[in-house]
Design a protein around this motif. Structure first.
Motif, PDB file in Angstrom:
ATOM      1  N   LEU A 362      28.925 178.444  13.151  1.00 30.42           N
ATOM      2  CA  LEU A 362      28.916 177.139  13.809  1.00 30.42           C
ATOM      3  C   LEU A 362      28.239 176.087  12.940  1.00 30.42           C
ATOM      4  N   VAL A 363      27.088 176.435  12.393  1.00 29.73           N
ATOM      5  CA  VAL A 363      26.350 175.507  11.532  1.00 29.73           C
ATOM      6  C   VAL A 363      27.187 175.121  10.315  1.00 29.73           C
ATOM      7  N   ASN A 364      27.885 176.097   9.733  1.00 27.45           N
ATOM      8  CA  ASN A 364      28.758 175.793   8.598  1.00 27.45           C
ATOM      9  C   ASN A 364      29.875 174.840   8.996  1.00 27.45           C
ATOM     10  N   LYS A 365      30.505 175.097  10.158  1.00 26.17           N
ATOM     11  CA  LYS A 365      31.595 174.244  10.616  1.00 26.17           C
ATOM     12  C   LYS A 365      31.124 172.830  10.919  1.00 26.17           C
ATOM     13  N   LEU A 366      29.858 172.682  11.316  1.00 24.89           N
ATOM     14  CA  LEU A 366      29.320 171.362  11.620  1.00 24.89           C
ATOM     15  C   LEU A 366      28.805 170.636  10.391  1.00 24.89           C
ATOM     16  N   GLY A 367      28.949 171.264   9.232  1.00 27.62           N
ATOM     17  CA  GLY A 367      28.650 170.571   7.984  1.00 27.62           C
ATOM     18  C   GLY A 367      27.240 170.702   7.462  1.00 27.62           C
ATOM     19  N   PHE A 368      26.418 171.574   8.059  1.00 27.09           N
ATOM     20  CA  PHE A 368      25.052 171.753   7.570  1.00 27.09           C
ATOM     21  C   PHE A 368      25.039 172.714   6.380  1.00 27.09           C
ATOM     22  N   LYS A 369      24.205 172.421   5.410  1.00 24.85           N
ATOM     23  CA  LYS A 369      24.031 173.301   4.260  1.00 24.85           C
ATOM     24  C   LYS A 369      22.824 174.209   4.410  1.00 24.85           C
ATOM     25  N   ASN A 370      21.829 173.736   5.159  1.00 25.20           N
ATOM     26  CA  ASN A 370      20.582 174.477   5.314  1.00 25.20           C
ATOM     27  C   ASN A 370      20.437 174.924   6.770  1.00 25.20           C
ATOM     28  N   LEU A 371      20.400 176.227   7.010  1.00 26.80           N
ATOM     29  CA  LEU A 371      20.345 176.759   8.366  1.00 26.80           C
ATOM     30  C   LEU A 371      19.043 176.401   9.069  1.00 26.80           C
ATOM     31  N   ALA A 372      17.927 176.485   8.371  1.00 28.89           N
ATOM     32  CA  ALA A 372      16.632 176.168   8.992  1.00 28.89           C
ATOM     33  C   ALA A 372      16.594 174.708   9.443  1.00 28.89           C
ATOM     34  N   ASN A 373      17.089 173.790   8.603  1.00 31.55           N
ATOM     35  CA  ASN A 373      17.133 172.382   8.987  1.00 31.55           C
ATOM     36  C   ASN A 373      18.039 172.165  10.193  1.00 31.55           C
ATOM     37  N   ALA A 374      19.158 172.880  10.214  1.00 34.05           N
ATOM     38  CA  ALA A 374      20.095 172.746  11.334  1.00 34.05           C
ATOM     39  C   ALA A 374      19.444 173.182  12.640  1.00 34.05           C
ATOM     40  N   ARG A 375      18.690 174.254  12.623  1.00 38.55           N
ATOM     41  CA  ARG A 375      18.060 174.748  13.847  1.00 38.55           C
ATOM     42  C   ARG A 375      16.976 173.792  14.343  1.00 38.55           C
ATOM     43  N   ARG A 376      16.223 173.203  13.421  1.00 36.64           N
ATOM     44  CA  ARG A 376      15.232 172.193  13.832  1.00 36.64           C
ATOM     45  C   ARG A 376      15.929 170.980  14.438  1.00 36.64           C
ATOM     46  N   HIS A 377      17.045 170.597  13.830  1.00 37.60           N
ATOM     47  CA  HIS A 377      17.821 169.466  14.323  1.00 37.60           C
ATOM     48  C   HIS A 377      18.307 169.729  15.750  1.00 37.60           C
ATOM     49  N   PHE A 378      18.834 170.908  16.010  1.00 37.82           N
ATOM     50  CA  PHE A 378      19.364 171.208  17.325  1.00 37.82           C
ATOM     51  C   PHE A 378      18.268 171.442  18.354  1.00 37.82           C
ATOM     52  N   ASP A 379      17.110 171.919  17.928  1.00 39.12           N
ATOM     53  CA  ASP A 379      15.983 172.061  18.837  1.00 39.12           C
ATOM     54  C   ASP A 379      15.576 170.693  19.372  1.00 39.12           C
ATOM     55  N   ALA A 380      15.490 169.701  18.473  1.00 41.47           N
ATOM     56  CA  ALA A 380      15.124 168.344  18.898  1.00 41.47           C
ATOM     57  C   ALA A 380      16.190 167.764  19.829  1.00 41.47           C
ATOM     58  N   GLN A 381      17.460 167.990  19.489  1.00 43.15           N
ATOM     59  CA  GLN A 381      18.540 167.461  20.324  1.00 43.15           C
ATOM     60  C   GLN A 381      18.575 168.122  21.692  1.00 43.15           C
ATOM     61  N   LEU A 382      18.356 169.438  21.718  1.00 43.26           N
ATOM     62  CA  LEU A 382      18.359 170.137  22.998  1.00 43.26           C
ATOM     63  C   LEU A 382      17.245 169.662  23.904  1.00 43.26           C
ATOM     64  N   ASN A 383      16.058 169.446  23.333  1.00 43.51           N
ATOM     65  CA  ASN A 383      14.945 168.940  24.132  1.00 43.51           C
ATOM     66  C   ASN A 383      15.304 167.577  24.743  1.00 43.51           C
ATOM     67  N   LEU A 384      15.942 166.724  23.948  1.00 44.12           N
ATOM     68  CA  LEU A 384      16.319 165.411  24.425  1.00 44.12           C
ATOM     69  C   LEU A 384      17.417 165.497  25.476  1.00 44.12           C
ATOM     70  N   LYS A 385      18.448 166.291  25.226  1.00 44.08           N
ATOM     71  CA  LYS A 385      19.580 166.411  26.161  1.00 44.08           C
ATOM     72  C   LYS A 385      19.134 167.019  27.483  1.00 44.08           C
ATOM     73  N   LEU A 386      18.309 168.063  27.417  1.00 46.54           N
ATOM     74  CA  LEU A 386      17.846 168.701  28.645  1.00 46.54           C
ATOM     75  C   LEU A 386      16.953 167.780  29.448  1.00 46.54           C
ATOM     76  N   ALA A 387      16.105 166.983  28.773  1.00 51.67           N
ATOM     77  CA  ALA A 387      15.243 166.035  29.459  1.00 51.67           C
ATOM     78  C   ALA A 387      16.070 164.954  30.139  1.00 51.67           C
ATOM     79  N   THR A 388      17.131 164.514  29.460  1.00 49.07           N
ATOM     80  CA  THR A 388      18.007 163.480  30.039  1.00 49.07           C
ATOM     81  C   THR A 388      18.756 164.025  31.246  1.00 49.07           C
ATOM     82  N   ALA A 389      19.176 165.292  31.161  1.00 49.75           N
ATOM     83  CA  ALA A 389      19.937 165.903  32.242  1.00 49.75           C
ATOM     84  C   ALA A 389      19.115 166.052  33.510  1.00 49.75           C
ATOM     85  N   SER A 390      17.799 166.192  33.354  1.00 54.22           N
ATOM     86  CA  SER A 390      16.948 166.383  34.531  1.00 54.22           C
ATOM     87  C   SER A 390      16.521 165.050  35.148  1.00 54.22           C
TER      88      SER A 390
END
Length: 390
Positions: A362-390
């Motif tokens: 999935l990370v490769n398909k989304l254009g990320f080169k660095n897996l660790a950076n991608a996971r930090r990126h999605f952690d921040a996005q998930l926190n924001l999306k989940l907070a907005t959803a509530s």
């Protein structure tokens, strides 16, 4: 559920729609009895996957991640109960509930439907032992053999090598799960087997095998192609037709030079199923700091014809063979701490490895080169999306 769409933050239009994955996982078979079932199987798999995408790699870490976001997750997924899966629920889901083969098929289909691809020609076979599954005092744990597309970073399928098997005997089971028409299967010298070659060709594919000391007669026959013709006074034997490709790369403090010589098996000197060409690959590596030089020469065979594979193409394919080490195994071991995660249940280990493969793809398909950076990126996005959803 409320829409949770994670953007890659780099290229417009490349997103991960969590709702689409949840809907796709509805097709999975849930073998649990209705009584006592608190969460649906698609939700459990999705929740575990989101925690892993955000950086958690152990069942306890996943449970803690969900617990800390309980209110937001309950709201976002419209859960009937005001609780989230606990550690024991996650462990049971991984160990007893999820079918590894079915999960692989769903993940592969999801990636194909939403991001395309999986059409690249080269398929690499390689195995990996999950060291976290090796019991104390023992030497063997869960060993998985994967079919990998190095150009896309996608695992097509992987199988467990059973206790009385090895990778050679597991490979036919793995390949039988794949459509090999128009593909080229590549592997190290272990897979240089007649039966496996026959199976690949019968399934409409081709092979590239390396030949080493495990096949001494075959190696001697291949080497003979590259031995200069003996000269006698008054006689001149022309050199057999051949093509040569070379490549020089500099990086990581070293200079690597590769040279591949390709020749056809025109007169059938080597009797091997569907064999068409043989090659010699020379690797020369120079350390820029010390000047130390290491050199290696290996030989190989392929069913690819001259029209399918030039020397340049063969050089590229043999180089991509090692892409599975850096693109898959290293990422799972280092970034996703797969070997450091203790797991006593084989199914749990295989499900976690399947999820790791999916996240990397999935990370490769989304254009990320660095897996660790991608996971930090999605952690921040998930926190924001989940907070907005509530």
């Amino acid at each position: 559920m409320n829409n949770i769409i994670l953007e890659n933050g780099q290229e417009e239009g490349l997103v991960f729609d969590v709702g689409e994955l949840l809907e796709d996982l509805e097709r999975m078979t849930d073998q649990r009895k209705a009584r006592g079932k608190r969460y649906t199987l698609p939700f459990l798999v999705t929740a575990i996957l989101l925690a892993k995408l955000a950086g958690e790699d152990t069942p306890k870490g996943i449970a803690e991640w969900l617990k800390l976001r309980r209110r937001q997750i309950v709201t976002a997924f419209n859960l009937e109960r005001s609780s989230v899966p606990a550690y024991n629920t996650i462990r049971r889901t991984l160990a007893d509930t999820v079918s590894v083969d079915e999960l692989q098929q769903r993940f592969r289909q999801f990636l194909h439907q939403n991001y395309g691809g999986q059409q690249s020609i080269l398929v690499v076979l390689d195995g990996k032992t999950l060291r976290g599954t090796i019991p104390k005092g023992k030497s063997q744990g869960v060993h998985l053999l994967a079919a990998y597309l190095p150009e896309e970073g996608i695992v097509l399928f992987q199988v467990s090598v059973k206790s009385k098997e090895n990778e050679i005997t597991a490979a036919p089971r793995l390949l039988s799960e794949l459509d090999l028409k128009g593909r080229i299967v590549c592997g190290d010298a272990m897979f240089t087997q007649r039966e496996l070659s026959v199976q690949i060709v019968a399934q409409g594919g081709d092979y590239i095998w390396f030949v080493k000391d495990n096949q001494p007669q075959l190696r001697a026959d291949v080497e003979q192609f590259f031995v200069p013709a003996r000269r006698a006074k008054g006689w001149h034997l022309p050199q057999l037709p051949r093509t040569i490709a070379q490549l020089t790369e500099k990086g990581h403090g070293r200079i690597e030079q590769r040279s591949l010589t390709l020749m056809t098996n025109e007169v059938g000197f080597i009797e091997w199923p569907a064999l068409d060409q043989v090659f010699k690959l020379n690797r020369k590596v120079t350390c820029c700091r010390t000047g130390e030089v290491t050199e290696e020469t290996v030989f190989g065979i392929t069913s690819c014809s001259q029209k399918q594979a030039t020397a340049e193409q063969m050089l590229d394919w043999t180089r991509n063979l090692w892409g599975i080490e850096n693109g898959l195994h290293f990422r799972r071991d280092t970034t996703m701490r797969e070997d450091a995660t203790r797991m006593s249940d084989d199914n749990q280990a295989q499900v976690m490895a399947t999820m790791n493969n999916f996240i990397i793809g999935l990370v490769n398909k989304l254009g990320f080169k660095n897996l660790a950076n991608a996971r930090r990126h999605f952690d921040a996005q998930l926190n924001l999306k989940l907070a907005t959803a509530s």
